[in-house]
Structures are given as C-alpha cells and as structure tokens.
Scaffold this motif. Structure first.
Motif, short mmCIF file in Angstrom:
data_model
loop_
_atom_site.label_atom_id
_atom_site.label_comp_id
_atom_site.label_asym_id
_atom_site.label_seq_id
_atom_site.Cartn_x
_atom_site.Cartn_y
_atom_site.Cartn_z
N THR A 41 1.07 -1.03 0.18
CA THR A 41 -0.24 0.19 -0.04
C THR A 41 0.96 1.29 0.06
O THR A 41 1.65 1.24 0.94
CB THR A 41 -0.80 -0.03 1.26
N LEU A 42 0.81 2.17 -1.07
CA LEU A 42 1.35 3.35 -1.04
C LEU A 42 0.54 4.49 -0.56
O LEU A 42 -0.43 4.73 -1.00
CB LEU A 42 1.86 3.59 -2.71
N ASN A 43 1.57 5.25 0.23
CA ASN A 43 1.15 6.47 0.77
C ASN A 43 1.65 7.73 -0.02
O ASN A 43 2.94 8.04 0.21
CB ASN A 43 1.05 6.77 2.42
N VAL A 44 0.97 8.33 -0.94
CA VAL A 44 1.55 9.30 -1.79
C VAL A 44 1.84 10.65 -0.82
O VAL A 44 2.81 11.45 -1.45
CB VAL A 44 0.81 9.72 -3.12
N LEU A 82 5.93 3.36 1.56
CA LEU A 82 5.26 1.98 1.05
C LEU A 82 5.27 1.07 2.46
O LEU A 82 6.10 0.77 3.09
CB LEU A 82 6.32 1.46 0.13
N VAL A 83 3.90 0.43 2.75
CA VAL A 83 3.62 -0.49 3.70
C VAL A 83 3.52 -1.84 3.01
O VAL A 83 2.70 -2.09 2.05
CB VAL A 83 2.34 -0.15 4.45
N TYR A 100 0.72 -14.58 13.55
CA TYR A 100 1.36 -13.24 13.37
C TYR A 100 0.68 -12.44 12.30
O TYR A 100 0.71 -12.93 11.26
CB TYR A 100 2.89 -13.35 13.44
N ASN A 101 0.44 -11.11 12.64
CA ASN A 101 0.20 -10.15 11.64
C ASN A 101 1.56 -9.10 11.47
O ASN A 101 1.86 -8.65 12.68
CB ASN A 101 -0.98 -9.12 12.15
N ILE A 102 1.70 -9.05 10.22
CA ILE A 102 2.92 -8.23 10.14
C ILE A 102 2.80 -6.91 9.27
O ILE A 102 1.93 -6.88 8.39
CB ILE A 102 3.97 -9.04 9.35
N SER A 103 3.38 -5.72 9.63
CA SER A 103 3.48 -4.57 9.02
C SER A 103 4.74 -4.01 8.87
O SER A 103 5.38 -3.71 10.04
CB SER A 103 2.26 -3.39 9.67
N SER A 104 5.22 -3.67 7.61
CA SER A 104 6.82 -3.36 7.42
C SER A 104 6.61 -1.99 6.49
O SER A 104 5.86 -1.97 5.52
CB SER A 104 7.66 -4.25 6.96
N ARG A 105 7.25 -0.82 6.84
CA ARG A 105 7.09 0.35 6.12
C ARG A 105 8.33 0.71 5.85
O ARG A 105 9.55 0.89 6.65
CB ARG A 105 6.62 1.22 6.93
N VAL A 106 8.44 1.38 4.59
CA VAL A 106 9.97 1.78 3.90
C VAL A 106 9.46 3.25 3.38
O VAL A 106 8.47 3.17 2.96
CB VAL A 106 10.76 1.23 3.18
N ASN A 107 10.62 4.05 3.39
CA ASN A 107 10.41 5.29 2.20
C ASN A 107 10.84 5.15 0.92
O ASN A 107 11.75 4.51 0.67
CB ASN A 107 11.10 6.55 2.99
N GLN A 125 5.02 4.68 -9.55
CA GLN A 125 4.70 5.96 -10.72
C GLN A 125 4.74 7.53 -10.08
O GLN A 125 4.74 7.45 -8.70
CB GLN A 125 3.31 5.59 -11.29
N ALA A 126 4.91 8.30 -10.85
CA ALA A 126 4.71 9.83 -10.73
C ALA A 126 3.55 10.35 -10.01
O ALA A 126 2.45 9.35 -10.14
CB ALA A 126 5.02 10.49 -11.93
N SER A 127 3.48 10.91 -9.20
CA SER A 127 2.40 11.50 -8.38
C SER A 127 1.19 11.96 -9.21
O SER A 127 1.65 12.40 -10.48
CB SER A 127 2.76 12.66 -7.37
N LYS A 128 -0.09 12.00 -8.83
CA LYS A 128 -1.03 12.49 -9.44
C LYS A 128 -1.18 13.78 -9.84
O LYS A 128 -1.16 14.27 -11.17
CB LYS A 128 -2.23 11.95 -8.91
N GLU A 129 -0.62 14.62 -8.99
CA GLU A 129 -0.62 15.96 -9.39
C GLU A 129 0.53 16.11 -10.52
O GLU A 129 0.29 17.04 -11.44
CB GLU A 129 -0.04 16.75 -8.10
#
Length: 300
Positions: A151-154, A159-160, A199-206, A233-237
């Motif tokens: 899951t990407l947070n723009v 990125l998670v 186990y439930n896992i969540s890993s986040r990176v820049n 991909q490039a941002s929507k803006e």
C-alpha cells in the motif's frame, strides 16, 4: 471434590514415577523432528520391530508424555485410557490400536495449535514390568503467511507491506532494482492474533518516484517466501500537470513550424492564411501594360 483432587494427585505421581523410571532404564531413544501445520493433524511417528508378547495386550502399557511431564495419551491393558490425560490434549490424540502389536506406536495429534510449538514427546513402553523409552519426537509448529499486500501513501511517500496468518515470526526483506535495503531502513510492527496465535505483520519504508521495489516475507520452518512487487509511478498532481503541458508544447511547436513554412515558402501561405494572421495576402501586382496612346499628328 476431594476425590477429584486425589485422582489428579495420583495421576501426577504416576507420571513422575514413569518419567524417572524411563530415564533410568531406557536406552537412547529414537529422536525425530516433525513439522505441524496450525489447524491440521500431525503424526508423531514411533515404531519398534515387534510389540506382541504372550501376555499382550493385558501386560502392555504405553505412555505418550511431554517433558514437563504431562500425559498426552495412555494405552493400558488393551484400552485407551483418558483419566490422566492433560486438558491441553483433550480430544486431540488418537492411536491405531490395530497396529500396536506390529510395533507402530505413532500418535496422531489433531489439530495442531500454537501451544504445541517445540513440544517434545517421549513414548514410554512397559511390557511385563520392563520399562523403556522408545522414541522422542519434537514438533515444530508453523503456518504459511498470506501473500503480502503493498500500500503506497503518496502524501509522505511511504510504502507499507502487510501480511497475516503466519507462524513463527517472520523475516522481512525489501529489495530495489539495484540493492537490498538495510534492516534499519524499515519500520516493522508485529501483533499476534489472540485466537490462533499467528502473526500479523506490517513493514514500512520510504520510497521515491520511479523506484522498483519488492517486499518478501520468509518462513524459516517451511523454507517458504511470499513476495509482492510494485513500481512507484509519478504523483497524480504531476500527471495532471503533464496532461496540460504536453498539448500546449505540441501546439506551440506546430505554430512555429507553420510560421516558418509560410515565411520561407510563399506558396505555402494560402492554406494557412485563415489560421495564421502573421502572413497577410500580398497586394496583387499591376502587370497590365498601359495602352500606348498614339499622338495624333495633325499634320499627318
């Protein structure tokens, strides 16, 4: 109530005595390790060449117990006996009584749960008063992780990678197209399901735009890897702005080419004069010759 406590005390004493006797009198037992999948049955294998005796089964006892010791299962005088079975194993153990005489002492544990992890079971056999430890089986409990979801947070370009349902604890790896990320570059969060113990896992990176990145979850017991891949991909803006810029640039280039052509090649002007006002139609040249007026010579 007193009878129940007395019964439990007798059972504990019996188990302890069996354990001490087995340690003293046994030879080296057969040691095995098996993998148990959470929610599925697992066989604790144990066999010997022959069990049948002239007094079988009335003089034969078999105890399956862990190292605490707690009783998993008992076969006594021709029947399975549950009076001393520990509640942790209630309704989860089965043996094939028809194969005991041929030496198959295996126990089926069904279903496997997280509390069975690292369970070590001793199989103690007593025939005509002679005690021996036949086998020692260790269970490594595991479960496959689900395919991870990215899951990407723009907003903050993070990125998670998330997954669930696995056991034991994971090994997570992030890779780009040219390197493997260091462990400190990821922020990991692990929770354990209270019902299943998985186990439930969540890993986040820049991340950055245009980056190719893969998240992999490794299960060491199953030697199994689950992965997912994404291209940032490039941002929507930026994409929306690009949609306006490209047509404007194309129009400008077209106009410049048209102006150049109408200035360079006069015959090219007519088709463009209505569209481009930089090339006005030139005034027509007066090429007709003035008629010669003959002077009248009155003398002629």
């Amino acid at each position: 109530m007193v009878c129940i406590h007395l019964k439990m005390a007798v059972g504990i004493i019996l188990v302890v005595l069996l354990y001490v006797i087995s340690v003293v009198s046994s030879t080296h037992p057969k040691k095995k390790t098996v993998v148990g999948i959470i929610g599925q049955p697992v066989l604790l294998p144990c066999g010997r060449s022959k069990l049948a005796t002239p007094n079988y089964p009335t003089k034969t006892r078999i105890y399956w117990q862990d190292l605490i010791p707690r009783v998993l299962h008992v076969f006594k005088d021709g029947n399975e006996e549950y009076d001393h079975q520990h509640p942790l194993y209630n309704n989860r153990t089965t043996i094939n009584t028809d194969q005991l005489a041929s030496g198959n002492l295996s126990l089926l544990l069904n279903p496997v749960n997280v509390r069975d992890n690292r369970l070590t079971c001793d199989v103690i056999l007593i025939i005509n008063g002679a005690t021996s430890k036949e086998c020692q089986i260790t269970v490594n409990v595991t479960a496959s992780y689900q395919k991870p979801k990215l899951t990407l947070n723009v907003t903050d370009m993070t990125l998670v990678c998330s997954t669930h349902g696995g056991f034991p604890e994971y090994q997570v790896t992030w890779r780009t197209h040219n390197r493997t990320l260091e462990p400190q570059e990821a922020v990991n969060k692990t929770t354990q399901d209270p019902g299943t113990g998985t186990y439930n896992i969540s890993s986040r990176v820049n991340v950055t735009e245009g980056q190719h990145i893969t998240c992999s979850i490794y299960n060491p017991i199953l030697n199994e890897t689950q992965s997912d891949f994404i291209v940032i991909q490039a941002s929507k803006e930026g994409s929306h702005l690009l949609k306006f810029i490209l047509p404007a640039v194309c129009l400008l280039v077209t106009l410049l080419i048209a102006v150049f052509l109408c200035l360079k090649y006069p015959n090219f002007r007519k088709p463009w004069r209505k569209m481009i006002h930089c090339c006005p139609e030139p005034e027509p040249e007066n090429t007709a010759e003035e008629p010669e007026i003959a002077e009248l010579n009155p003398q002629q």
